[in-house]
Design a protein around this motif. Structure first.
Motif, PDB file in Angstrom:
ATOM      1  N   GLN A 130      20.192 -26.648 -21.463  1.00 44.69           N
ATOM      2  CA  GLN A 130      20.801 -27.203 -22.673  1.00 44.69           C
ATOM      3  C   GLN A 130      21.925 -28.179 -22.336  1.00 44.69           C
ATOM      4  O   GLN A 130      22.079 -29.216 -22.985  1.00 44.69           O
ATOM      5  N   LEU A 131      22.705 -27.846 -21.319  1.00 42.47           N
ATOM      6  CA  LEU A 131      23.763 -28.761 -20.899  1.00 42.47           C
ATOM      7  C   LEU A 131      23.180 -30.071 -20.358  1.00 42.47           C
ATOM      8  O   LEU A 131      23.757 -31.141 -20.531  1.00 42.47           O
ATOM      9  N   LYS A 132      22.038 -29.974 -19.713  1.00 37.97           N
ATOM     10  CA  LYS A 132      21.380 -31.174 -19.206  1.00 37.97           C
ATOM     11  C   LYS A 132      21.010 -32.104 -20.358  1.00 37.97           C
ATOM     12  O   LYS A 132      21.162 -33.332 -20.264  1.00 37.97           O
ATOM     13  N   VAL A 133      20.531 -31.513 -21.439  1.00 37.05           N
ATOM     14  CA  VAL A 133      20.186 -32.321 -22.621  1.00 37.05           C
ATOM     15  C   VAL A 133      21.425 -33.014 -23.179  1.00 37.05           C
ATOM     16  O   VAL A 133      21.405 -34.215 -23.504  1.00 37.05           O
ATOM     17  N   HIS A 134      22.545 -32.274 -23.282  1.00 42.20           N
ATOM     18  CA  HIS A 134      23.788 -32.867 -23.767  1.00 42.20           C
ATOM     19  C   HIS A 134      24.240 -33.998 -22.843  1.00 42.20           C
ATOM     20  O   HIS A 134      24.743 -35.030 -23.314  1.00 42.20           O
ATOM     21  N   TRP A 135      24.081 -33.782 -21.553  1.00 41.00           N
ATOM     22  CA  TRP A 135      24.492 -34.802 -20.582  1.00 41.00           C
ATOM     23  C   TRP A 135      23.674 -36.079 -20.774  1.00 41.00           C
ATOM     24  O   TRP A 135      24.214 -37.195 -20.778  1.00 41.00           O
ATOM     25  N   GLN A 136      22.364 -35.938 -20.937  1.00 41.48           N
ATOM     26  CA  GLN A 136      21.503 -37.099 -21.111  1.00 41.48           C
ATOM     27  C   GLN A 136      21.802 -37.832 -22.415  1.00 41.48           C
ATOM     28  O   GLN A 136      21.660 -39.051 -22.500  1.00 41.48           O
ATOM     29  N   ARG A 137      22.208 -37.102 -23.443  1.00 42.10           N
ATOM     30  CA  ARG A 137      22.533 -37.719 -24.732  1.00 42.10           C
ATOM     31  C   ARG A 137      23.950 -38.278 -24.762  1.00 42.10           C
ATOM     32  O   ARG A 137      24.321 -38.975 -25.701  1.00 42.10           O
ATOM     33  N   GLY A 138      24.761 -37.918 -23.764  1.00 40.70           N
ATOM     34  CA  GLY A 138      26.148 -38.341 -23.779  1.00 40.70           C
ATOM     35  C   GLY A 138      26.975 -37.614 -24.806  1.00 40.70           C
ATOM     36  O   GLY A 138      27.959 -38.159 -25.325  1.00 40.70           O
ATOM     37  N   SER A 139      26.594 -36.390 -25.129  1.00 39.50           N
ATOM     38  CA  SER A 139      27.272 -35.638 -26.184  1.00 39.50           C
ATOM     39  C   SER A 139      27.973 -34.398 -25.648  1.00 39.50           C
ATOM     40  O   SER A 139      28.045 -33.371 -26.318  1.00 39.50           O
ATOM     41  N   LEU A 140      28.485 -34.489 -24.420  1.00 39.44           N
ATOM     42  CA  LEU A 140      29.114 -33.317 -23.807  1.00 39.44           C
ATOM     43  C   LEU A 140      30.419 -32.929 -24.496  1.00 39.44           C
ATOM     44  O   LEU A 140      30.930 -31.830 -24.303  1.00 39.44           O
ATOM     45  N   ALA A 141      30.978 -33.823 -25.270  1.00 40.96           N
ATOM     46  CA  ALA A 141      32.256 -33.513 -25.935  1.00 40.96           C
ATOM     47  C   ALA A 141      32.053 -32.755 -27.242  1.00 40.96           C
ATOM     48  O   ALA A 141      33.024 -32.321 -27.869  1.00 40.96           O
ATOM     49  N   GLN A 142      30.825 -32.586 -27.677  1.00 45.27           N
ATOM     50  CA  GLN A 142      30.584 -31.906 -28.940  1.00 45.27           C
ATOM     51  C   GLN A 142      30.891 -30.407 -28.826  1.00 45.27           C
ATOM     52  O   GLN A 142      30.864 -29.846 -27.727  1.00 45.27           O
ATOM     53  N   HIS A 157      20.624  -9.339 -22.324  1.00 46.41           N
ATOM     54  CA  HIS A 157      19.522 -10.101 -21.744  1.00 46.41           C
ATOM     55  C   HIS A 157      19.803 -10.382 -20.274  1.00 46.41           C
ATOM     56  O   HIS A 157      20.906 -10.155 -19.772  1.00 46.41           O
ATOM     57  N   SER A 158      18.795 -10.876 -19.576  1.00 46.04           N
ATOM     58  CA  SER A 158      18.963 -11.208 -18.161  1.00 46.04           C
ATOM     59  C   SER A 158      19.981 -12.333 -18.003  1.00 46.04           C
ATOM     60  O   SER A 158      19.857 -13.400 -18.619  1.00 46.04           O
ATOM     61  N   ALA A 159      20.992 -12.087 -17.156  1.00 54.39           N
ATOM     62  CA  ALA A 159      22.013 -13.111 -16.921  1.00 54.39           C
ATOM     63  C   ALA A 159      21.419 -14.335 -16.250  1.00 54.39           C
ATOM     64  O   ALA A 159      21.811 -15.470 -16.538  1.00 54.39           O
ATOM     65  N   VAL A 160      20.473 -14.114 -15.351  1.00 53.77           N
ATOM     66  CA  VAL A 160      19.852 -15.247 -14.650  1.00 53.77           C
ATOM     67  C   VAL A 160      19.067 -16.114 -15.623  1.00 53.77           C
ATOM     68  O   VAL A 160      19.173 -17.348 -15.622  1.00 53.77           O
ATOM     69  N   ALA A 161      18.276 -15.467 -16.494  1.00 50.37           N
ATOM     70  CA  ALA A 161      17.480 -16.222 -17.461  1.00 50.37           C
ATOM     71  C   ALA A 161      18.388 -17.000 -18.410  1.00 50.37           C
ATOM     72  O   ALA A 161      18.123 -18.168 -18.736  1.00 50.37           O
ATOM     73  N   GLN A 166      30.837 -27.581 -25.603  1.00 48.31           N
ATOM     74  CA  GLN A 166      32.004 -26.815 -25.167  1.00 48.31           C
ATOM     75  C   GLN A 166      31.693 -25.324 -25.176  1.00 48.31           C
ATOM     76  O   GLN A 166      32.079 -24.583 -24.269  1.00 48.31           O
ATOM     77  N   SER A 167      30.959 -24.883 -26.185  1.00 41.16           N
ATOM     78  CA  SER A 167      30.591 -23.468 -26.261  1.00 41.16           C
ATOM     79  C   SER A 167      29.690 -23.071 -25.101  1.00 41.16           C
ATOM     80  O   SER A 167      29.834 -21.987 -24.512  1.00 41.16           O
ATOM     81  N   LEU A 168      28.774 -23.972 -24.726  1.00 43.77           N
ATOM     82  CA  LEU A 168      27.888 -23.703 -23.596  1.00 43.77           C
ATOM     83  C   LEU A 168      28.674 -23.631 -22.287  1.00 43.77           C
ATOM     84  O   LEU A 168      28.395 -22.805 -21.415  1.00 43.77           O
ATOM     85  N   PHE A 169      29.669 -24.510 -22.121  1.00 43.73           N
ATOM     86  CA  PHE A 169      30.507 -24.469 -20.924  1.00 43.73           C
ATOM     87  C   PHE A 169      31.222 -23.129 -20.812  1.00 43.73           C
ATOM     88  O   PHE A 169      31.311 -22.532 -19.727  1.00 43.73           O
ATOM     89  N   GLU A 170      31.744 -22.651 -21.936  1.00 45.29           N
ATOM     90  CA  GLU A 170      32.448 -21.366 -21.920  1.00 45.29           C
ATOM     91  C   GLU A 170      31.494 -20.225 -21.587  1.00 45.29           C
ATOM     92  O   GLU A 170      31.839 -19.303 -20.837  1.00 45.29           O
ATOM     93  N   GLU A 171      30.287 -20.296 -22.128  1.00 48.91           N
ATOM     94  CA  GLU A 171      29.322 -19.236 -21.840  1.00 48.91           C
ATOM     95  C   GLU A 171      28.904 -19.272 -20.371  1.00 48.91           C
ATOM     96  O   GLU A 171      28.745 -18.230 -19.724  1.00 48.91           O
ATOM     97  N   LEU A 172      28.728 -20.484 -19.842  1.00 51.07           N
ATOM     98  CA  LEU A 172      28.375 -20.606 -18.430  1.00 51.07           C
ATOM     99  C   LEU A 172      29.485 -20.059 -17.547  1.00 51.07           C
ATOM    100  O   LEU A 172      29.233 -19.426 -16.511  1.00 51.07           O
ATOM    101  N   SER A 173      30.728 -20.270 -17.959  1.00 49.98           N
ATOM    102  CA  SER A 173      31.864 -19.716 -17.218  1.00 49.98           C
ATOM    103  C   SER A 173      31.810 -18.198 -17.199  1.00 49.98           C
ATOM    104  O   SER A 173      32.055 -17.550 -16.175  1.00 49.98           O
ATOM    105  N   ASP A 174      31.450 -17.600 -18.345  1.00 51.26           N
ATOM    106  CA  ASP A 174      31.309 -16.144 -18.410  1.00 51.26           C
ATOM    107  C   ASP A 174      30.200 -15.652 -17.470  1.00 51.26           C
ATOM    108  O   ASP A 174      30.341 -14.631 -16.789  1.00 51.26           O
TER     109      ASP A 174
END
Length: 335
Positions: A303-315, A291-295, A319-327
């Motif tokens: 999705q990370l923004k939603v986790h940030w607003q919920r205060g659930s970044l440690a879930q 798929h498009s990397a930009v999209a 963590q999986s989203l952080f790793e994918e963003l790193s990729d």
């Protein structure tokens, strides 16, 4: 020479009123009322001249010449010229706001914008006779040269005040003056980020010169100016070449034949680097998991923004989203 502060303040207030009138006249894309346009442009030029701020009267004078050409039906008005004049008014208003702290940067900006506006207007010289009107009927020229053997009423002026060749040399010299000033500023500037802006100024001035030359059919000058504008302009030889080219075109002592010969020689000896080639990237390198990397990066961000607003970044999902963003970031660096 700087003007007194009180005079500058008076100018800013007066010029603001003139610019407001011009904005009103140009609110509609249709050709503005020529008489009103000229009156306001002339008043603005006179007010700018009073300040003695270098470059600003020249810019206002270019606007006045366009108004004069419109009044005398020497210019064709269309959307592109309308946009160019509206853009010039925006630039003029910003320069008027900076009149109290006028410096070399404002002076160069005013001259560059003046050349750019003149180059656009040069492409709109009218090629057809003005339309007839009840107040200005067109009289056939044959009426002034009777065929009954009597002397003609009119005689061709063997020495017109301004020939097309003289106008060409004048306009080319004016455009070249802008190039020379921008190139001199670049040549004397210290190394650093400021050189990027100065280099961009040289490129704009060169492209303005190319437009002026192209409007007169001087393809050799237009081609060389465009070639220089597309060069990297990072070494002293390239910059000296640009300055030498501008000085050549400003030399009014040269005959037209001598100028043409020297332009040809300069074109042959120009040693600037060619324009960088655009790298072709395979479409596969822009994809991420099919798929498009930009999209996908945007989806991960949301999705990370939603986790940030919920205060659930440690879930674990976060963590999986952080790793994918790193990729995704690693992919952007490698491509």
């Amino acid at each position: 020479m700087s003007a007194p502060q009180a005079l500058i303040e008076f100018f800013q207030k007066e010029a603001g009123e003139y610019l407001d009138r011009l904005d009103q006249l140009l609110a509609d894309p249709a050709a503005p009322d020529a008489a009103a346009f000229l009156a306001s442009a002339r008043a603005l030029r006179g007010s700018a001249t009073m300040t003695r701020l270098e470059g600003l009267p020249d810019f206002a004078s270019t606007l006045e010449r366009i108004a004069t050409g419109l009044r005398d039906q020497e210019l064709r008005w269309d959307q592109r010229l309308h946009f160019a004049v509206r853009g010039a008014l925006v630039e003029l208003r910003q320069l008027v706001d900076k009149a109290a702290a006028w410096a070399d940067a404002e002076q160069r900006r005013a001259r560059t914008q003046s050349v750019a506006l003149a180059s656009v207007a040069a492409g709109y010289l009218s090629t057809s006779a003005p339309a007839e009107s009840p107040t200005a009927q067109v009289v056939p020229i044959s009426r002034f040269f009777p065929d009954d053997g009597m002397p003609a009423i009119l005689q061709r002026n063997p020495k017109p005040a301004v020939t097309l060749a003289q106008r060409f040399r004048s306009d080319i010299a004016a455009a070249s003056d802008g190039v020379a000033r921008e190139a001199a500023a670049l040549a004397t500037s210290p190394a650093g980020p400021s050189q990027l802006a100065l280099t961009d100024g040289v490129r704009r001035a060169l492209l303005g010169l190319s437009d002026v030359a192209e409007s007169y059919g001087a393809s050799s000058i237009a081609t060389l100016a465009t070639k220089m504008a597309r060069a990297p302009l990072v070494n002293s030889a390239e910059r000296a070449g640009v300055q030498g080219f501008a000085q050549l075109l400003m030399d009014r002592e040269l005959s037209d034949g001598q100028l043409a010969a020297q332009v040809k020689q300069t074109n042959l000896t120009w040693n600037g680097a060619p324009a960088p080639q655009v790298a072709i990237v395979s479409i596969e390198s822009l994809l991420y998991r099919g798929h498009s990397a930009v999209a996908r990066a945007r989806e991960v961000r949301d999705q990370l923004k939603v986790h940030w607003q919920r205060g659930s970044l440690a879930q674990p999902e976060a963590q999986s989203l952080f790793e994918e963003l790193s990729d995704l970031l690693d992919l952007a660096v490698t491509t």
